[in-house]
Design an enzyme around this catalytic site. Structure first.
Site, PDB file in Angstrom:
ATOM      1  N   HIS A 172       0.839  -1.204   0.066  1.00 39.14           N
ATOM      2  CA  HIS A 172      -0.073  -0.147   0.036  1.00 39.14           C
ATOM      3  C   HIS A 172       0.826   1.388  -0.275  1.00 39.14           C
ATOM      4  CE1 HIS A 172      -3.632  -2.356   1.776  1.00 39.14           C
ATOM      5  NE2 HIS A 172      -3.215  -2.853   0.756  1.00 39.14           N
TER       6      HIS A 172
ATOM      7  N   GLU B 272     -12.864   1.342  -5.518  1.00 43.37           N
ATOM      8  CA  GLU B 272     -13.330   2.668  -5.463  1.00 43.37           C
ATOM      9  C   GLU B 272     -12.846   3.704  -6.642  1.00 43.37           C
ATOM     10  OE1 GLU B 272     -13.336   4.665  -1.907  1.00 43.37           O
ATOM     11  OE2 GLU B 272     -14.625   3.287  -0.920  1.00 43.37           O
TER      12      GLU B 272
END
Ligand code: HEC
Length: 451
Positions: free
Chosen positions: A230, A324
């Site tokens: 990440h 998203e």
């Protein structure tokens, strides 16, 4: 000696295949191809060693622990399924990158793929200068330029921590690159003195004869952490010359994204030299990091800018479900991990909430996840029917995803392009007006040609 009856062995295998699809395919590939030809097993390739890592996880590498949702027997069945699936197979046998001869018709446009290069194993990012020179990174730490048939490796790069999801990531040219030759690279920076820790950083210098000179870090996210996933790491410039940098939450969702006193899980806004614009939303907020533009992000691996509408969008790789697309606006909170449409990889709940006052809704989300990476908004005249559409790459399902939104950013429809082309890492509308896409395993860059 295995005493179970053949029927129950094959039943176990069928169940394991379903579990694999449900729990593992998003990260390791639908066809188990991640494990084929694996040159170096990090945790060992014996049945016992694989059992250990699946049961207990390897959290700092981003491998979840499945012991809480699967029984030991189920974990063994999964391991046996993987071992059987990879036995006597070679990576070339898998379909990635093979389904490229097709002509694709989209909104009346006929499109085909043209191979640009196979030189990088994991082409994380692509860009192009106005003279037609293509630049692309390889995650392992190289930057290449390609003009015509001449490919050069660029020197003068920072040392990257090439581990897990980390490595050399985005490459971006200054808006005035033609005159100032300034280039930007984002990467996972090992902590000086302790390479167990790393962070997201942006390095910039001047490109001179295939070398970056006067290069230095103009942005370093704090703190350094011991995880290897990440990192986020996409960069764009807007019309006013501000540099936006996405930083992932580094696997520390409870510590980072909702707190303004650290960098991870945020999108940052900088001047082109790394200094901080004084009109940033939290510039005058006590204890807030002044470069923060928006927060509450998970792992934004796609960032794009529409110069015609002056809007910025990101895509974020969700957990299991909940990828998203967001419209990014100053000072807003995008909710991770307080609201999400996703659940934990192991199937347990993160939160009951998908909405909350003061937190933004995505303009599009995916359940299940497609594992987004790379993103572009199309403005080029080469693809008139795609103007204003957003393209996102799918690492998991190996295709290019096209979303159509109306002028209010309400979602209209979608299309799945180039199925089974490969794990898509990068998408860029380049200076020549063409869209370039980068695939990994095996590494290839293609150009989408309207016919
Ligand atoms: C969120 C992504 C993710 C999911 C989901 C996931 N893994 Fe992993 N897994 C990783 C990462 C990252 C590693 C670290 C090593 C690597 O792949 O380079 C890893 C490592 C492993 C390893 C050890 C590889 C080695 O080199 O020693 C095994 C075996 C494994 N995973 C099996 C599984 C199985 C079985 C499942 C499903 C039950 C699963 N994984 C689900 C991300 C994931």
């Amino acid at each position: 000696m295995n005493n179970s009856k053949t029927s129950s062995v094959s039943e176990n295998m069928a169940a394991a295949e379903d579990y694999y699809e449900e729990y593992c395919a998003s990260c390791h590939g639908k066809q188990v191809q991640e494990f084929v030809d694996r040159e170096k097993w990090v945790h060992g390739s014996s049945r016992e060693e694989m059992f250990e890592v699946v049961k207990n996880g390897a959290e700092t590498d981003g491998m979840p622990a499945y012991g809480q949702v699967l029984t030991d027997e189920q974990v063994y069945n999964l391991v046996d399924f993987i071992l059987a699936a990879i036995e006597d197979h070679k990576a070339e046998e898998f379909t990635s990158g093979e389904n490229t001869d097709v002509i694709f018709i989209s909104e009346g446009m006929k499109l085909k793929l043209e191979m640009v290069t196979e030189n990088a194993e994991s082409p994380w990012a692509i860009t192009q200068s106005n003279d037609g020179t293509l630049f692309y990174t390889d995650k392992s730490g190289q930057l290449y330029s390609k003009k015509g048939n001449d490919t050069q490796e660029i020197t003068g790069l920072p040392a990257v921590k090439f581990k897990g999801q980390g490595g050399l990531m985005d490459v971006l040219l200054h808006p005035d690159f033609d005159t100032n030759q300034r280039i930007y690279l984002s990467y996972s920076k090992p902590k000086p003195g302790d390479a167990n820790y790393a962070t997201t950083a942006v390095f910039s210098g001047i490109l001179e004869n295939n070398s970056i000179v006067n290069g230095k870090d103009i942005y370093i996210a704090e703190p350094y952490v011991d995880t290897n996933h990440h990192f986020g790491c996409r960069m764009v410039f807007d019309n006013d010359g501000y540099l936006f940098v996405s930083v992932g939450e580094r696997g520390k969702r409870d510590d980072h994204p909702q707190y303004l006193d650290n960098h991870p899980g945020k999108i940052h806004r900088l001047n082109d030299d790394g200094t901080i614009p004084s009109d940033n939303p939290f510039y005058n907020t006590p204890d807030a990091v002044k470069s923060i533009y928006s927060y509450g992000h998970r792992n934004p691996q796609g960032l794009c800018y529409n110069p015609e509408t002056n809007k910025i969008y990101d895509n974020e790789h969700g957990p299991r479900g909940g990828d998203e697309i967001n419209l990014i606006e100053a000072g807003k909170n995008y909710g991770w991990p307080v609201i999400t449409y996703g659940i934990n990889y192991v199937g347990t709940k993160i939160t009951d909430l998908t909405h909350k006052e003061g937190m933004e809704q995505p303009i599009r989300y995916w359940v299940p996840s497609i594992a987004t990476c790379g993103m572009e908004i199309i403005t080029s005249d080469k693809y008139p029917a795609w103007k204003g559409n957003i393209l996102s790459g799918s690492l998991k399902f190996n295709y290019l995803h096209r979303d159509v939104f109306d002028e209010n950013d309400d979602w209209v429809k979608e299309e799945k392009l180039f199925p089974e082309i490969g794990r898509m890492r990068s998408i860029e509308q380049c200076a020549d007006g063409y869209i370039y896409i980068g695939m990994e395993e095996p590494g290839k860059i293609y150009r989408i040609i309207p016919m």
